[in-house]
Design an enzyme around this catalytic site. Structure first.
Site, short mmCIF file in Angstrom:
data_model
loop_
_atom_site.label_atom_id
_atom_site.label_comp_id
_atom_site.label_asym_id
_atom_site.label_seq_id
_atom_site.Cartn_x
_atom_site.Cartn_y
_atom_site.Cartn_z
N SER A 14 60.48 60.61 37.92
CA SER A 14 59.50 61.54 37.37
C SER A 14 60.18 62.47 36.37
O SER A 14 61.40 62.45 36.21
CB SER A 14 58.84 62.35 38.50
OG SER A 14 59.82 63.09 39.20
N SER A 15 59.38 63.31 35.73
CA SER A 15 59.87 64.32 34.79
C SER A 15 60.63 63.73 33.60
O SER A 15 61.63 64.29 33.14
CB SER A 15 60.76 65.35 35.52
OG SER A 15 60.05 65.97 36.56
N ILE A 20 55.17 65.30 26.67
CA ILE A 20 55.74 65.57 25.35
C ILE A 20 55.64 64.34 24.46
O ILE A 20 55.28 64.43 23.28
CB ILE A 20 57.21 66.02 25.48
CG1 ILE A 20 57.33 67.33 26.27
CG2 ILE A 20 57.84 66.17 24.10
CD1 ILE A 20 56.68 68.51 25.61
N GLU A 140 47.36 60.02 29.36
CA GLU A 140 48.59 60.17 30.12
C GLU A 140 48.28 60.04 31.60
O GLU A 140 47.48 60.82 32.14
CB GLU A 140 49.26 61.52 29.85
CG GLU A 140 50.55 61.71 30.62
CD GLU A 140 51.07 63.13 30.63
OE1 GLU A 140 51.97 63.43 31.45
OE2 GLU A 140 50.57 63.96 29.85
N GLU A 149 49.63 57.38 45.07
CA GLU A 149 48.58 58.25 44.54
C GLU A 149 48.05 57.78 43.19
O GLU A 149 46.90 58.06 42.84
CB GLU A 149 49.10 59.69 44.38
CG GLU A 149 49.52 60.36 45.67
CD GLU A 149 50.99 60.14 46.00
OE1 GLU A 149 51.49 60.81 46.92
OE2 GLU A 149 51.62 59.28 45.34
N GLY A 353 49.85 87.53 36.29
CA GLY A 353 50.16 87.15 37.67
C GLY A 353 49.10 87.69 38.61
O GLY A 353 48.22 88.47 38.20
N CYS A 380 47.76 90.45 30.36
CA CYS A 380 46.91 90.40 31.56
C CYS A 380 47.41 91.45 32.57
O CYS A 380 47.25 92.64 32.36
CB CYS A 380 46.89 88.99 32.14
SG CYS A 380 45.52 88.71 33.30
N GLN A 384 47.86 95.74 32.61
CA GLN A 384 47.37 96.60 33.68
C GLN A 384 48.48 97.48 34.25
O GLN A 384 48.27 98.67 34.51
CB GLN A 384 46.73 95.74 34.78
CG GLN A 384 45.48 95.00 34.30
CD GLN A 384 44.92 94.06 35.35
OE1 GLN A 384 45.40 94.02 36.49
NE2 GLN A 384 43.90 93.30 34.99
N HIS A 519 45.13 86.19 27.20
CA HIS A 519 46.38 85.43 27.17
C HIS A 519 46.59 84.82 25.79
O HIS A 519 46.19 83.68 25.55
CB HIS A 519 46.35 84.32 28.23
CG HIS A 519 46.42 84.80 29.64
ND1 HIS A 519 47.60 84.88 30.34
CD2 HIS A 519 45.45 85.24 30.47
CE1 HIS A 519 47.35 85.35 31.56
NE2 HIS A 519 46.06 85.58 31.66
N GLU A 521 49.15 83.63 24.50
CA GLU A 521 50.10 82.50 24.48
C GLU A 521 49.39 81.15 24.40
O GLU A 521 49.96 80.17 23.91
CB GLU A 521 51.02 82.54 25.72
CG GLU A 521 50.35 82.29 27.06
CD GLU A 521 49.84 83.55 27.74
OE1 GLU A 521 49.72 83.54 28.98
OE2 GLU A 521 49.57 84.54 27.03
#
Length: 550
Positions: A14-15, A20, A140, A149, A353, A380, A384, A519, A521
């Site tokens: 995996s990974s 990408i 993907e 799975e 978070g 976010c 606060q 957010h 980003e």
């Protein structure tokens, strides 16, 4: 018009970077003038990753339509111009949930509901329905070939070759070719076994993309071609690089996009990747380095802040500076020396978070940035905690807090969103979730309009007064207590459509101290950056110059 389907699977381990590679290939095909989109099939049984631990799963990427999705969708949006939606991420949990609802309604007319045909048919219909307006759909498939799975997904994509015609389906398999340092050899046997596993399911890969520490030579490619029954031209070498934004260029250099276009009989111009070349050039030729501290609670897995990290790097590209990121555990700030831990930073960013753990440390970091004129960017929860800190130490509201952490505090400067109805016309949309945990019962999700105060620093960075940004929160600034805070010097400079919510704050007596409830980003890309992140890095550069000068 026929849609062409490209299925990307992974083997050996995996990974390997399927997300990408998929996004990079999509960007090259898009550069050839094709309309491209990507769907991620996730084998986990969660309906979506919205309630999964960021330390286990990584960040939750929010789409414009308010879906909580896999972080790979963030990669897709950063590489291609197509915006992702809730339909670009399909999990086993979502599939089973829908199949069971249909069974309860009687849609299957008393049939025995099984993986084949009911689950596989749902997967195929999902892919066909949500790709109709595109030239190419890349799919993907999460997990690794051989995992139990992933079997329903692999069976479904096998059947797709029959349903939509083999000439409109192409299978790419991503494998690992390990390098044995003791013998100095690249080993192709794991790739051969992985392809054999895929063949046992009924899928013959058309293209093999081989990941390795080293460039895969001609002899290894010939061997892989022979034993895996794949054209040598379709054996692509993808060695480790220092930037993921080099991948589109590497794929084009090996003719992968040309091979695919010929396979599908697509007549389209050669891809112009000059913008990616510029990104790589800026990355390789920075004018300097700035150090940014990310103060968070999920730093054990940096993928929890994947989009934030990428957005900082994008902003570095726009400023021609390398951004060095230091991860700081917010809890450590509560017990250790704040000055020592934050020393040497050119800017401090506190991301989003949930939950009380680490909050007091984040408040201390906001205080340190404010008192020492260090550029501060709160996103976010980061916004606060900046407000709570200002209320406590400047306004004098010693008990100021959020009702998320202390329900009966004297000054609830941050309180839960209440009293707004869910609408579909972008008027302060609130998503109400039925039959789920209370922590998600009133989540404000997705893209919302925000009106900026003219002349504010934020408005100057955006260069316009109306913006659209993505939200994921259920607590907001308490407007009834904000007037006193604003009078003391912390201004609200961005408001929701009906002025129900304060979306952006700025500290008047500070060079660059900004908090956003949204957010930003999620809207940053390597080619364009994001105004707030670009401004933040620019402020960090100016701060660094000032410190060096003094």
């Amino acid at each position: 018009m026929n849609v062409n389907y490209i299925f990307v699977t992974g083997g050996v381990v995996s990974s390997l970077g399927k997300g990408i590679v998929t996004a990079s290939l999509a960007s090259v095909l898009e550069a050839r003038g094709l309309d491209v989109t990507i769907i991620k099939l996730d084998p986990y049984i969660n309906v979506d990753p919205g309630t999964m631990s960021p330390i286990q799963h990584g960040e939750v990427f929010i789409t414009e339509d308010g879906a909580e999705t896999d972080l790979d969708l963030g990669h897709y949006e950063r590489f291609i111009k197509t915006k992702m939606t809730r339909y670009n991420n399909c999990t086993t949990g979502r599939i089973y949930s829908n199949v069971l609802k249909r069974e309860r309604r009687g849609d299957y007319l008393g049939s025995t509901v099984q993986i084949i045909p009911h689950v596989t048919s749902f997967i195929k219909q999902w892919l066909i329905t949500h790709s109709k307006s595109y030239d190419v759909l890349l799919v993907e498939v999460g997990g690794t070939v051989g995992d139990i799975e992933s079997l329903p997904f692999l069976e479904a994509i096998r059947q797709m070759a029959i349903d939509v015609n083999r000439y409109h389906t192409l299978y790419i398999h991503l494998t690992l070719v390990p390098f044995i340092s003791m013998t100095g050899e690249l080993k192709t046997k794991p790739t051969q076994h992985s392809v054999k596993e895929l063949l046992s399911i009924g899928i013959q890969p058309d293209i093999l993309i081989c990941r390795s520490d080293h460039l895969i030579g001609d002899s290894e490619r010939k061997k892989i071609s022979l034993f895996c029954n794949v054209s040598k031209k379709a054996v692509i070498s993808l060695q480790n690089v220092n930037s993921i934004y080099k991948i589109p260029l590497m794929l084009q250099d090996q003719g992968l996009d040309e091979y695919i276009c010929k396979y599908f009989n697509l007549n389209c111009p050669k891809a112009d990747l000059s913008d990616w070349k510029q990104v790589v050039y800026y990355q390789n030729n920075p004018k300097g380095t700035v150090t940014i501290g990310i103060v968070g609670k999920y730093i054990r897995l940096t993928d929890a802040y994947k989009s934030v990290i990428e957005a900082l790097q994008h902003a570095g590209l726009k400023n021609r500076f390398f951004v060095k990121i230091c991860f700081i555990d917010a809890q450590d700030l509560e017990t250790l020396s704040v000055k020592k831990m934050l020393k040497g930073l050119d800017g401090i960013l506190v991301p989003g978070g949930f939950g009380y753990r680490g909050v007091e440390g984040k408040i201390l970091s906001a205080q340190y940035a404010r008192e020492n004129n260090i550029p501060y960017f709160g996103i976010c929860l980061g916004m606060q905690v900046a407000l709570i800190e200002f209320a406590r130490h400047v306004v004098g509201m010693e008990d100021a807090n959020s009702t998320e952490f202390v329900n009966n505090c004297k000054y609830p400067v941050i309180s839960e969103i209440t009293g707004y109805q869910c609408t579909n016309n972008n008027n302060d949309i609130i998503q109400y979730h039925d039959n789920v945990d209370f922590s998600r019962s009133t989540m404000r999700l997705g893209s919302q309009v925000c009106h900026l105060i003219e002349g504010s620093l934020t408005q100057q960075m955006y260069g316009k007064k109306i913006i659209y940004e993505r939200f994921r929160h259920r607590y907001e600034i308490n407007i009834s207590l904000f007037k006193e805070i604003e009078y003391a010097g912390l201004s609200g400079v961005g408001y929701s459509k009906n002025n129900n919510f304060i979306e952006i704050i700025e500290c008047k007596n500070h060079p660059w101290f900004i908090g956003s409830q949204f957010h930003p980003e999620f809207n940053s890309t390597p080619r364009d950056g994001h105004p707030l992140f670009v401004g933040f890095i620019n402020a960090a550069i100016q701060y660094q110059c000032k410190i060096i000068g003094s």
